[in-house]
Design an enzyme around this catalytic site. Structure first.
Site, PDB file in Angstrom:
ATOM      1  N   GLY A 264     -14.139  -4.314  -1.135  1.00 33.47           N
ATOM      2  CA  GLY A 264     -15.141  -3.600  -0.356  1.00 33.47           C
ATOM      3  C   GLY A 264     -16.518  -3.647  -0.983  1.00 33.47           C
TER       4      GLY A 264
ATOM      5  CG  ASN B 166      -9.371  -7.385   1.892  1.00 27.94           C
ATOM      6  OD1 ASN B 166     -10.442  -7.952   1.667  1.00 27.94           O
ATOM      7  ND2 ASN B 166      -8.978  -6.360   1.169  1.00 27.94           N
TER       8      ASN B 166
ATOM      9  CD  GLU C 150      -8.990   0.629  -0.808  1.00 29.10           C
ATOM     10  OE1 GLU C 150      -8.272  -0.387  -0.677  1.00 29.10           O
ATOM     11  OE2 GLU C 150      -9.212   1.188  -1.900  1.00 29.10           O
TER      12      GLU C 150
ATOM     13  CB  CYS D 125     -12.462  -0.553  -2.086  1.00 27.07           C
ATOM     14  SG  CYS D 125     -11.897  -1.962  -1.107  1.00 27.07           S
ATOM     15  N   GLY D 126     -12.548  -2.919  -4.733  1.00 26.44           N
ATOM     16  CA  GLY D 126     -13.259  -4.086  -5.251  1.00 26.44           C
ATOM     17  C   GLY D 126     -13.687  -5.053  -4.175  1.00 26.44           C
TER      18      GLY D 126
ATOM     19  CG  HIS E 102     -13.989  -5.349   3.512  1.00 27.73           C
ATOM     20  ND1 HIS E 102     -13.619  -4.220   2.832  1.00 27.73           N
ATOM     21  CD2 HIS E 102     -13.294  -6.376   2.959  1.00 27.73           C
ATOM     22  CE1 HIS E 102     -12.748  -4.548   1.884  1.00 27.73           C
ATOM     23  NE2 HIS E 102     -12.533  -5.850   1.953  1.00 27.73           N
TER      24      HIS E 102
ATOM     25  CB  CYS F 221      -6.034  -5.043  -3.930  1.00 30.16           C
ATOM     26  SG  CYS F 221      -6.698  -3.531  -4.668  1.00 30.16           S
ATOM     27  N   GLY F 222      -9.215  -6.146  -4.825  1.00 32.50           N
ATOM     28  CA  GLY F 222     -10.097  -6.487  -5.944  1.00 32.50           C
ATOM     29  C   GLY F 222      -9.811  -5.689  -7.200  1.00 32.50           C
ATOM     30  CG  ASN F 223     -10.921  -1.629  -7.697  1.00 35.77           C
ATOM     31  OD1 ASN F 223     -11.814  -2.038  -8.422  1.00 35.77           O
ATOM     32  ND2 ASN F 223     -11.147  -0.810  -6.686  1.00 35.77           N
TER      33      ASN F 223
ATOM     34  CG  ASN G  38     -10.006  -2.489   3.942  1.00 36.17           C
ATOM     35  OD1 ASN G  38      -9.216  -1.679   3.489  1.00 36.17           O
ATOM     36  ND2 ASN G  38      -9.685  -3.766   4.116  1.00 36.17           N
TER      37      ASN G  38
ATOM     38  CG  ASN H 224      -2.093  -0.912   1.118  1.00 39.79           C
ATOM     39  OD1 ASN H 224      -2.616  -1.106   0.032  1.00 39.79           O
ATOM     40  ND2 ASN H 224      -2.507  -1.478   2.232  1.00 39.79           N
TER      41      ASN H 224
END
Length: 279
Positions: free
Chosen positions: A227, A164, A215, A224-225, A166, A75-77, A197, A66
Protein backbone atom coordinates in the site's frame (compact mmCIF):
# COMPACT_ATOMS: atom_id res chain seq x y z
CA UNK A 1 2.05 -33.09 14.87
CA UNK A 2 3.52 -30.05 16.61
CA UNK A 3 4.38 -27.16 14.28
CA UNK A 4 6.98 -24.60 15.25
CA UNK A 5 6.34 -20.95 14.44
CA UNK A 6 7.96 -17.57 14.83
CA UNK A 7 6.02 -14.35 15.33
CA UNK A 8 7.32 -11.34 13.36
CA UNK A 9 6.08 -7.85 12.69
CA UNK A 10 6.87 -5.20 10.12
CA UNK A 11 5.87 -1.83 11.65
CA UNK A 12 3.18 -3.55 13.69
CA UNK A 13 1.77 -5.51 10.72
CA UNK A 14 2.23 -8.90 12.41
CA UNK A 15 2.52 -12.43 11.08
CA UNK A 16 2.93 -16.03 12.16
CA UNK A 17 5.85 -17.50 10.15
CA UNK A 18 5.98 -21.24 9.54
CA UNK A 19 8.87 -23.28 8.10
CA UNK A 20 7.14 -25.17 5.30
CA UNK A 21 10.22 -25.98 3.22
CA UNK A 22 9.45 -29.71 3.34
CA UNK A 23 6.27 -29.41 1.27
CA UNK A 24 4.81 -27.25 -1.50
CA UNK A 25 1.43 -27.30 0.28
CA UNK A 26 0.81 -25.09 3.35
CA UNK A 27 0.87 -27.03 6.62
CA UNK A 28 -2.34 -25.35 7.79
CA UNK A 29 -5.75 -24.79 6.26
CA UNK A 30 -7.27 -21.31 5.93
CA UNK A 31 -9.69 -22.26 8.72
CA UNK A 32 -6.78 -23.13 11.02
CA UNK A 33 -5.08 -19.86 10.10
CA UNK A 34 -8.19 -17.92 11.10
CA UNK A 35 -8.10 -19.51 14.56
CA UNK A 36 -4.38 -18.83 15.05
CA UNK A 37 -4.79 -15.17 14.02
CA UNK A 38 -7.51 -14.56 16.60
CA UNK A 39 -6.08 -12.08 19.12
CA UNK A 40 -8.14 -13.42 22.03
CA UNK A 41 -8.25 -17.17 21.44
CA UNK A 42 -5.15 -17.70 19.28
CA UNK A 43 -1.63 -16.36 18.81
CA UNK A 44 -2.86 -13.15 17.24
CA UNK A 45 -1.73 -11.87 13.83
CA UNK A 46 -2.79 -10.17 10.62
CA UNK A 47 -1.88 -13.35 8.72
CA UNK A 48 0.04 -16.62 8.53
CA UNK A 49 3.03 -16.84 6.17
CA UNK A 50 4.47 -20.13 4.93
CA UNK A 51 8.06 -20.51 3.66
CA UNK A 52 7.76 -23.18 0.96
CA UNK A 53 10.26 -24.67 -1.53
CA UNK A 54 11.19 -22.40 -4.44
CA UNK A 55 9.41 -22.51 -7.79
CA UNK A 56 10.54 -21.44 -11.27
CA UNK A 57 14.14 -20.88 -10.20
CA UNK A 58 13.31 -18.91 -7.03
CA UNK A 59 15.02 -19.66 -3.71
CA UNK A 60 11.74 -20.01 -1.83
CA UNK A 61 7.99 -19.64 -2.28
CA UNK A 62 5.75 -17.46 -0.11
CA UNK A 63 2.10 -18.22 0.64
CA UNK A 64 -0.09 -16.14 2.94
CA UNK A 65 -3.47 -16.69 4.58
CA UNK A 66 -5.04 -13.49 5.90
CA UNK A 67 -6.77 -13.43 9.27
CA UNK A 68 -10.09 -13.96 7.47
CA UNK A 69 -8.75 -17.03 5.63
CA UNK A 70 -8.42 -15.34 2.23
CA UNK A 71 -5.14 -15.55 0.31
CA UNK A 72 -3.58 -12.34 -1.02
CA UNK A 73 -1.16 -12.28 -3.92
CA UNK A 74 1.60 -10.59 -1.94
CA UNK A 75 2.37 -8.62 1.22
CA UNK A 76 5.15 -6.04 1.44
CA UNK A 77 5.60 -6.09 5.21
CA UNK A 78 5.16 -9.85 5.17
CA UNK A 79 7.93 -10.46 2.66
CA UNK A 80 10.36 -8.41 4.77
CA UNK A 81 9.43 -10.58 7.75
CA UNK A 82 9.88 -13.69 5.62
CA UNK A 83 13.39 -12.57 4.62
CA UNK A 84 14.34 -12.21 8.30
CA UNK A 85 12.76 -15.57 9.08
CA UNK A 86 14.66 -17.30 6.27
CA UNK A 87 17.93 -15.81 7.51
CA UNK A 88 17.17 -17.22 10.96
CA UNK A 89 16.35 -20.64 9.52
CA UNK A 90 19.55 -20.78 7.49
CA UNK A 91 21.68 -19.59 10.41
CA UNK A 92 25.42 -19.98 9.91
CA UNK A 93 24.87 -21.78 6.60
CA UNK A 94 23.47 -18.59 5.06
CA UNK A 95 25.68 -17.43 2.19
CA UNK A 96 23.54 -14.66 0.74
CA UNK A 97 21.83 -11.47 1.82
CA UNK A 98 19.30 -11.46 -1.01
CA UNK A 99 16.48 -13.91 -1.75
CA UNK A 100 14.41 -14.54 -4.86
CA UNK A 101 10.96 -15.38 -3.54
CA UNK A 102 8.16 -16.72 -5.70
CA UNK A 103 4.76 -15.21 -4.88
CA UNK A 104 1.35 -15.14 -6.54
CA UNK A 105 2.38 -11.65 -7.73
CA UNK A 106 5.60 -12.92 -9.34
CA UNK A 107 9.17 -13.13 -8.09
CA UNK A 108 10.01 -10.53 -5.41
CA UNK A 109 13.57 -9.90 -4.19
CA UNK A 110 14.18 -8.76 -0.58
CA UNK A 111 17.71 -7.88 0.56
CA UNK A 112 18.95 -7.91 4.16
CA UNK A 113 20.84 -4.66 4.81
CA UNK A 114 23.78 -4.22 7.20
CA UNK A 115 21.72 -1.92 9.47
CA UNK A 116 19.04 -4.59 10.01
CA UNK A 117 16.56 -3.09 7.57
CA UNK A 118 15.22 -5.05 4.60
CA UNK A 119 15.14 -3.50 1.12
CA UNK A 120 12.71 -5.08 -1.31
CA UNK A 121 12.61 -4.82 -5.08
CA UNK A 122 8.83 -4.74 -5.46
CA UNK A 123 8.87 -4.79 -9.26
CA UNK A 124 6.90 -2.62 -11.67
CA UNK A 125 3.59 -1.01 -10.70
CA UNK A 126 0.63 -2.03 -12.85
CA UNK A 127 -1.73 0.76 -13.77
CA UNK A 128 -4.32 -0.43 -16.29
CA UNK A 129 -7.87 -0.98 -15.06
CA UNK A 130 -7.82 -4.64 -16.10
CA UNK A 131 -4.64 -5.16 -14.03
CA UNK A 132 -6.16 -3.82 -10.80
CA UNK A 133 -8.90 -5.05 -11.60
CA UNK A 134 -11.60 -2.37 -11.60
CA UNK A 135 -14.47 -1.23 -13.77
CA UNK A 136 -13.80 2.44 -12.97
CA UNK A 137 -12.28 2.87 -16.43
CA UNK A 138 -12.05 0.92 -19.70
CA UNK A 139 -9.79 -2.13 -19.38
CA UNK A 140 -6.78 -0.62 -21.19
CA UNK A 141 -6.92 2.77 -19.46
CA UNK A 142 -5.45 4.04 -16.20
CA UNK A 143 -7.53 5.09 -13.22
CA UNK A 144 -6.09 8.42 -12.08
CA UNK A 145 -8.12 10.91 -10.02
CA UNK A 146 -11.39 9.23 -10.93
CA UNK A 147 -14.49 10.11 -8.87
CA UNK A 148 -15.98 7.29 -6.80
CA UNK A 149 -18.99 7.52 -4.50
CA UNK A 150 -18.48 5.76 -1.18
CA UNK A 151 -20.44 6.37 2.04
CA UNK A 152 -22.51 9.13 0.35
CA UNK A 153 -19.32 11.06 -0.48
CA UNK A 154 -17.37 11.56 -3.70
CA UNK A 155 -13.71 10.56 -3.44
CA UNK A 156 -11.09 11.13 -6.14
CA UNK A 157 -9.23 7.84 -6.41
CA UNK A 158 -6.18 6.46 -8.20
CA UNK A 159 -5.76 2.71 -8.61
CA UNK A 160 -2.46 0.81 -8.63
CA UNK A 161 -1.62 -2.88 -8.55
CA UNK A 162 1.56 -4.02 -6.84
CA UNK A 163 0.57 -7.58 -7.68
CA UNK A 164 -2.39 -6.96 -5.38
CA UNK A 165 -5.04 -4.24 -5.85
CA UNK A 166 -4.95 -0.79 -4.28
CA UNK A 167 -7.24 2.23 -4.32
CA UNK A 168 -5.58 5.46 -3.14
CA UNK A 169 -7.32 8.67 -2.16
CA UNK A 170 -5.71 11.87 -0.86
CA UNK A 171 -7.27 13.60 2.14
CA UNK A 172 -6.53 16.67 4.26
CA UNK A 173 -6.28 14.77 7.55
CA UNK A 174 -5.89 10.98 7.75
CA UNK A 175 -6.70 11.06 11.48
CA UNK A 176 -10.22 12.28 10.68
CA UNK A 177 -11.09 9.24 8.55
CA UNK A 178 -13.62 6.85 10.13
CA UNK A 179 -11.67 3.86 8.87
CA UNK A 180 -13.82 1.12 10.41
CA UNK A 181 -16.90 2.56 8.70
CA UNK A 182 -15.52 3.70 5.34
CA UNK A 183 -12.88 1.00 4.79
CA UNK A 184 -15.27 -1.96 4.34
CA UNK A 185 -17.39 0.07 1.90
CA UNK A 186 -14.34 0.63 -0.31
CA UNK A 187 -13.22 -2.99 0.04
CA UNK A 188 -16.55 -4.42 -1.10
CA UNK A 189 -17.50 -1.75 -3.65
CA UNK A 190 -18.87 -3.38 -6.84
CA UNK A 191 -16.33 -1.56 -9.05
CA UNK A 192 -13.64 -3.81 -7.50
CA UNK A 193 -14.58 -7.39 -8.46
CA UNK A 194 -11.73 -8.92 -6.40
CA UNK A 195 -12.16 -6.44 -3.53
CA UNK A 196 -9.56 -3.76 -2.82
CA UNK A 197 -6.97 -2.46 -0.36
CA UNK A 198 -7.63 1.22 0.36
CA UNK A 199 -5.04 3.84 1.34
CA UNK A 200 -5.94 7.26 2.73
CA UNK A 201 -3.01 9.64 2.20
CA UNK A 202 -2.17 13.02 3.69
CA UNK A 203 0.62 14.92 1.89
CA UNK A 204 2.74 16.66 4.53
CA UNK A 205 5.56 17.44 2.10
CA UNK A 206 6.44 16.17 -1.35
CA UNK A 207 8.89 13.78 0.32
CA UNK A 208 6.74 12.88 3.33
CA UNK A 209 3.31 11.22 3.32
CA UNK A 210 1.06 10.07 6.16
CA UNK A 211 -1.03 6.98 5.48
CA UNK A 212 -3.80 4.90 7.00
CA UNK A 213 -4.92 1.69 5.39
CA UNK A 214 -7.86 -0.69 5.24
CA UNK A 215 -6.51 -4.01 4.00
CA UNK A 216 -8.54 -6.47 2.01
CA UNK A 217 -9.10 -9.49 4.24
CA UNK A 218 -7.40 -7.98 7.31
CA UNK A 219 -9.15 -4.68 7.99
CA UNK A 220 -7.38 -1.81 9.73
CA UNK A 221 -3.67 -2.62 10.12
CA UNK A 222 -0.73 -0.64 11.45
CA UNK A 223 1.16 -0.86 8.15
CA UNK A 224 0.90 -2.10 4.56
CA UNK A 225 4.05 -2.29 2.46
CA UNK A 226 2.44 -2.77 -0.93
CA UNK A 227 0.00 0.00 0.00
CA UNK A 228 2.83 2.40 0.77
CA UNK A 229 4.37 1.60 -2.61
CA UNK A 230 1.05 2.12 -4.37
CA UNK A 231 0.52 5.40 -2.50
CA UNK A 232 3.82 6.82 -3.72
CA UNK A 233 3.01 5.81 -7.31
CA UNK A 234 -0.39 7.48 -7.02
CA UNK A 235 1.27 10.59 -5.58
CA UNK A 236 3.68 10.81 -8.51
CA UNK A 237 0.91 10.23 -11.07
CA UNK A 238 -1.14 13.06 -9.54
CA UNK A 239 1.92 15.31 -9.00
CA UNK A 240 1.50 15.34 -5.23
CA UNK A 241 4.86 13.86 -4.23
CA UNK A 242 8.39 13.12 -5.40
CA UNK A 243 9.60 9.75 -6.67
CA UNK A 244 11.33 9.10 -3.32
CA UNK A 245 9.51 9.71 -0.06
CA UNK A 246 8.99 8.57 3.50
CA UNK A 247 5.56 7.06 4.04
CA UNK A 248 4.58 7.31 7.70
CA UNK A 249 2.16 4.61 8.83
CA UNK A 250 0.64 4.13 12.31
CA UNK A 251 3.32 1.48 12.97
CA UNK A 252 6.26 3.53 11.68
CA UNK A 253 8.00 4.75 8.50
CA UNK A 254 8.81 3.08 5.20
CA UNK A 255 11.20 4.48 2.62
CA UNK A 256 9.73 4.16 -0.88
CA UNK A 257 11.41 4.90 -4.20
CA UNK A 258 9.99 4.71 -7.73
CA UNK A 259 13.22 4.53 -9.68
CA UNK A 260 13.48 6.79 -12.70
CA UNK A 261 16.17 4.48 -14.10
CA UNK A 262 14.41 1.09 -14.19
CA UNK A 263 10.86 2.19 -13.20
CA UNK A 264 10.81 -0.39 -10.39
CA UNK A 265 9.57 0.25 -6.86
CA UNK A 266 11.95 -0.19 -3.92
CA UNK A 267 10.72 -0.41 -0.33
CA UNK A 268 12.95 -0.30 2.75
CA UNK A 269 11.76 -0.99 6.29
CA UNK A 270 12.12 -3.09 9.40
CA UNK A 271 11.31 -6.72 10.19
CA UNK A 272 11.30 -7.63 13.88
CA UNK A 273 11.23 -11.09 15.47
CA UNK A 274 8.85 -11.17 18.47
CA UNK A 275 8.82 -14.73 19.83
CA UNK A 276 8.82 -18.40 18.89
CA UNK A 277 6.60 -21.29 19.94
CA UNK A 278 4.83 -24.52 18.96
CA UNK A 279 1.24 -25.19 18.02
Amino acid sequence: MAIEFTKYHGLGNDFILIDNRWSSAPALTPEQAIKLCDRHFGIGADGVIFALPGENGADYTMRIFNCDGSEPEMCGNGIRCLAGFLADLEGESRNQDRYRIHTLAGVITPQLMSDGQVKVDMGLPRLLALEIPTTLAPAEEKVINQPLEVAEQIWNVTCVSMGNPHCITFVKDVAAISLEIIGPQFEHHPVFPQRINTEFIQVVRRDYLKMRVWERGAGSTLACGTGACAALVAGVLTDKCDRTATVELPGGPLQIEWSQIDQRIYMTGSAERVFTGKI
